[in-house]
Write a protein that holds these residues in place. Structure first.
Motif, PDB file in Angstrom:
ATOM      1  N   UNK A  88      62.335  88.011 -46.441  1.00 25.60           N
ATOM      2  CA  UNK A  88      62.374  87.188 -45.219  1.00 25.60           C
ATOM      3  C   UNK A  88      63.096  87.873 -44.056  1.00 25.60           C
ATOM      4  N   UNK A  89      62.632  87.599 -42.828  1.00 28.16           N
ATOM      5  CA  UNK A  89      63.273  88.122 -41.611  1.00 28.16           C
ATOM      6  C   UNK A  89      64.652  87.492 -41.462  1.00 28.16           C
ATOM      7  N   UNK A  90      65.479  88.093 -40.585  1.00 32.47           N
ATOM      8  CA  UNK A  90      66.859  87.633 -40.431  1.00 32.47           C
ATOM      9  C   UNK A  90      66.939  86.160 -40.011  1.00 32.47           C
ATOM     10  N   UNK A  96      66.505  84.114 -43.009  1.00 33.32           N
ATOM     11  CA  UNK A  96      67.702  84.216 -43.868  1.00 33.32           C
ATOM     12  C   UNK A  96      68.833  83.355 -43.297  1.00 33.32           C
ATOM     13  N   UNK A  97      68.977  83.365 -41.937  1.00 29.83           N
ATOM     14  CA  UNK A  97      70.025  82.547 -41.291  1.00 29.83           C
ATOM     15  C   UNK A  97      69.783  81.074 -41.567  1.00 29.83           C
ATOM     16  N   UNK A  98      68.546  80.681 -41.462  1.00 32.54           N
ATOM     17  CA  UNK A  98      68.165  79.274 -41.689  1.00 32.54           C
ATOM     18  C   UNK A  98      68.488  78.876 -43.149  1.00 32.54           C
ATOM     19  N   UNK A  99      68.165  79.778 -44.081  1.00 34.39           N
ATOM     20  CA  UNK A  99      68.444  79.498 -45.504  1.00 34.39           C
ATOM     21  C   UNK A  99      69.952  79.323 -45.703  1.00 34.39           C
ATOM     22  N   UNK A 155      74.582  73.218 -45.837  1.00 33.75           N
ATOM     23  CA  UNK A 155      74.337  71.773 -45.720  1.00 33.75           C
ATOM     24  C   UNK A 155      74.242  71.109 -47.102  1.00 33.75           C
ATOM     25  N   UNK A 156      73.632  71.828 -48.060  1.00 34.26           N
ATOM     26  CA  UNK A 156      73.389  71.233 -49.388  1.00 34.26           C
ATOM     27  C   UNK A 156      74.352  71.770 -50.466  1.00 34.26           C
TER      28      UNK A 156
END
Ligand code: FMN
Length: 193
Positions: free
Chosen positions: A174-176, A179-182, A188-189
């Motif tokens: 995955x693009x950065x 990855x940031x979103x993940x 959050x979880x």
């Protein structure tokens, strides 16, 4: 009970290597193709080979039981013909090593085991038998790796549902921004401790 017998479409998405398993014992020098060849432990380094027919069914099984050693050559692209010969007849009936040599392929002697190894394979491993375990309707031969060589210029042959493939294009991680979103979602979880 579910039956995933040979050729069952529901097993068609599994992708494997082709292990070329070389042995030498009561059935003489032999080679078979085994798509169920796995690398299962780092240290000790262990490779398993899973055979139908039990401990006495195939020439390969009989040879391993008697000699307690086997070679694993992971077939490279371009060795599909060799794989088809190794997997297409029984060592009790045919000297497959001789057929393969007459087809222009070569073997070489390893350092620790009597069975020869396949030249030009992607990986060559020499294994001493560690354990035999019955797993469902297959017999798992666990080999401890005594020596292993990987050949950077050889791509492994892939096998899926009875067909050979080459490895395709590499798929990028995955693009950065993804990855940031993940990372945000993991925060959050996160589980409370
Ligand atoms: C590509 C390919 C993969 C195979 N994978 C396996 C396997 O994982 N396990 C198995 O028991 N037989 C497998 N076979 C079938 C054996 O190679 C075949 O039964 C062979 O004749 C056994 O040889 P032997 O009697 O000399 O030991 C495969 C055959 C092919 C062509």
């Amino acid at each position: 009970m579910v039956d995933l017998g040979w050729g069952n479409e529901k097993a068609s998405k599994f992708v494997t290597n082709v292990g070329l398993i070389t042995t030498d014992g009561p059935d003489g020098p032999d080679i078979m193709a085994a798509e169920w060849t796995y690398y299962v432990s780092w240290s000790p380094a262990l490779i398993t080979v899973h055979l139908s027919g039990g401990k006495a069914g195939k020439a390969t099984a009989r040879n391993i039981v008697a000699s307690e050693e086997f070679g694993v050559s992971i077939a490279a692209e371009g060795q599909n013909v060799l794989s088809s010969i190794a997997g297409g007849s029984h060592g009790a009936d045919v000297d497959k090593m001789a057929v393969i040599k007459e087809m222009g392929f070569e073997f070489y002697k390893g350092k620790h085991i009597k069975p020869m190894l396949v030249k030009g394979a992607a990986i060559n491993a020499e294994c001493h038998l560690k354990e035999i375990v019955e797993v469902g309707d297959h017999t798992m031969f666990i080999g401890e790796v005594m020596e292993i060589e990987a050949h950077a210029d050889k791509k492994p042959l892939a096998y899926s549902f009875g067909k050979y493939y080459g490895l395709g294009e590499q798929i990028q991680k995955p693009e950065q921004d993804v990855l940031d979103k993940i990372e945000q979602l993991k925060a959050k979880h996160a589980k409370k401790k």
